[in-house]
Write a protein that holds these residues in place. Structure first.
Motif, short mmCIF file in Angstrom:
data_model
loop_
_atom_site.label_atom_id
_atom_site.label_comp_id
_atom_site.label_asym_id
_atom_site.label_seq_id
_atom_site.Cartn_x
_atom_site.Cartn_y
_atom_site.Cartn_z
N GLN A 171 41.25 39.80 34.63
CA GLN A 171 40.08 39.77 35.52
C GLN A 171 38.81 39.46 34.74
O GLN A 171 38.26 38.37 34.84
CB GLN A 171 39.95 41.11 36.26
CG GLN A 171 41.07 41.34 37.28
CD GLN A 171 40.94 42.67 37.99
OE1 GLN A 171 40.21 43.56 37.58
NE2 GLN A 171 41.69 42.81 39.08
N ASN A 194 44.96 40.23 40.26
CA ASN A 194 44.79 41.36 41.17
C ASN A 194 44.91 42.69 40.43
O ASN A 194 44.79 43.75 41.01
CB ASN A 194 45.81 41.30 42.31
CG ASN A 194 47.24 41.35 41.82
OD1 ASN A 194 47.56 40.79 40.77
ND2 ASN A 194 48.10 42.03 42.55
N SER A 207 45.03 31.43 41.77
CA SER A 207 43.73 32.10 41.77
C SER A 207 43.05 31.98 40.40
O SER A 207 43.69 31.65 39.40
CB SER A 207 43.90 33.58 42.13
OG SER A 207 44.45 33.72 43.42
N ASN A 240 48.71 38.47 44.51
CA ASN A 240 47.37 38.04 44.10
C ASN A 240 46.83 36.99 45.07
O ASN A 240 47.02 35.80 44.89
CB ASN A 240 47.41 37.47 42.67
CG ASN A 240 46.02 37.14 42.15
OD1 ASN A 240 45.01 37.52 42.74
ND2 ASN A 240 45.97 36.43 41.04
#
Length: 349
Positions: free
Chosen positions: A343, A296, A292, A241
């Protein structure tokens, strides 16, 4: 100067290939009998099984093969109740099956193909047509590499593994000897061959695998290493990721040791990893930079006993963002099987 460098590089490459070839030969000699026995029971070409084993284990040298006796990279899944180990594959610290003997891994691989609907069409193919099986595996989704079938075929043809498709468990040692006539000087192998002559039962090559395994060697080494020395051997990895730098802690340790090793303050490490203390546990994932804000992959099903922090570390996502995406109160933990959004935000019910 360029010529000297080229010659030196050629020597290094030659040595590397020689060692790889040696590993492949030794792997075939050790495990051909298992592949042939599985062929007789499950109708899977021995050449295919051996080629997959060679590829997955790097000629028997992979961590999964040497420590977990897992030769085909089979993950735990929901139905596995046996021993497990953590290994970084698609994500850090994934759960993989551990076997007591490589033979169990071979049979589990056969069952994996024989009992899953995705591979049913493979068993309609000619058992001696290794090329059709290689392409069939790729078509069924066994691997994502677009060249997977050709890689298997190359392994089979370079090592003449197709010879094992034309033998049986009573004759497999003769096939091994045919491929490697130098084994005539190996007293242990020849004794096994003599023993097989007097037996009508399928022959299984018994190899002192445990005595030379990486796991036992590593156990001896670790006994004389201090905790700091173990930490000094940590390798920095890049997370799938976003390529974020992280490490996997090999032994229980204090955060201060990692802080000193990488020259990063404890306060930053605690902030980036959302830690509430400085004690690290074996197999903990520790990021060396800020994680992050998104994953991903789109989502993930939480496993039994997994916390939101575990998921956060596994997928390299800031814990606060993970809670926000799933509309959960900070500190709330997921239930086994709960879909965790990585996400987009969880839709409002």
């Amino acid at each position: 100067m360029n010529r000297i460098f080229f010659a030196f590089a050629l020597i290094i490459v030659s040595k590397f290939h020689a060692q790889t070839w040696k590993n492949d030969e030794q792997y075939i000699q050790k495990f051909a009998a298992y592949a042939v026995e599985e062929m007789e029971k499950y109708k899977i070409p021995a050449s295919i099984t051996l080629a997959q084993g060679l590829l997955e284990t790097g000629g028997g040298q992979s961590r999964l093969a040497q420590i977990g006796k897992n030769h085909f990279g089979i993950k735990c899944k929901e139905d596995w109740t046996g021993k497990t180990m953590k290994h970084t594959d698609d994500a850090p610290n994934e759960c993989f099956r551990v076997y007591d003997d490589p033979k169990e891994s071979y049979e589990d691989h056969s069952k994996f193909l024989a009992y899953r609907k995705y591979y049913v069409n493979l068993f309609k193919l000619d058992m001696k047509d290794y090329k059709a099986w290689a392409h069939g595996l790729k078509k069924a989704g066994y691997a994502t590499n677009p060249r997977y079938a050709y890689i298997l075929i190359d392994k089979i043809e370079k090592n003449r593994l197709y010879e094992f498709d034309n033998t049986n468990s009573k004759e497999v040692l003769y096939t091994v000897l045919k491929l490697y006539p130098g084994l005539r000087d190996d007293k242990i192998f020849m004794a096994q061959l003599d023993q097989s002559k007097a037996s009508s039962k399928p022959v299984t090559v018994k190899v002192p695998y445990e005595q030379t395994s990486y796991a036992k060697q590593q156990e001896k080494v670790e006994k004389i290493k201090t905790r700091a020395e173990v930490l000094n051997s940590i390798l920095v990895k890049n997370h799938p990721n976003g390529g974020k730098k992280f490490v996997i802690i090999p032994e229980d340790a204090d955060l201060s040791l990692v802080s000193k090793k990488f020259g990063i303050s404890e306060s930053k490490l605690m902030k980036w990893n959302e830690l509430d203390g400085t004690q690290l546990r074996k197999n903990d994932v520790l990021f060396l930079e800020s994680k992050s804000s998104s994953g991903n992959v789109a989502s993930y099903k939480a496993k039994v006993g997994e916390s939101m922090h575990d998921v956060s570390q596994k997928f390299g996502i800031k814990l606060s963002k993970l809670y926000s995406k799933n509309r959960m109160a900070y500190g709330e933990q997921p239930k086994a099987g709960q879909l965790i959004y990585l996400q987009e935000k969880k839709p409002r019910s």
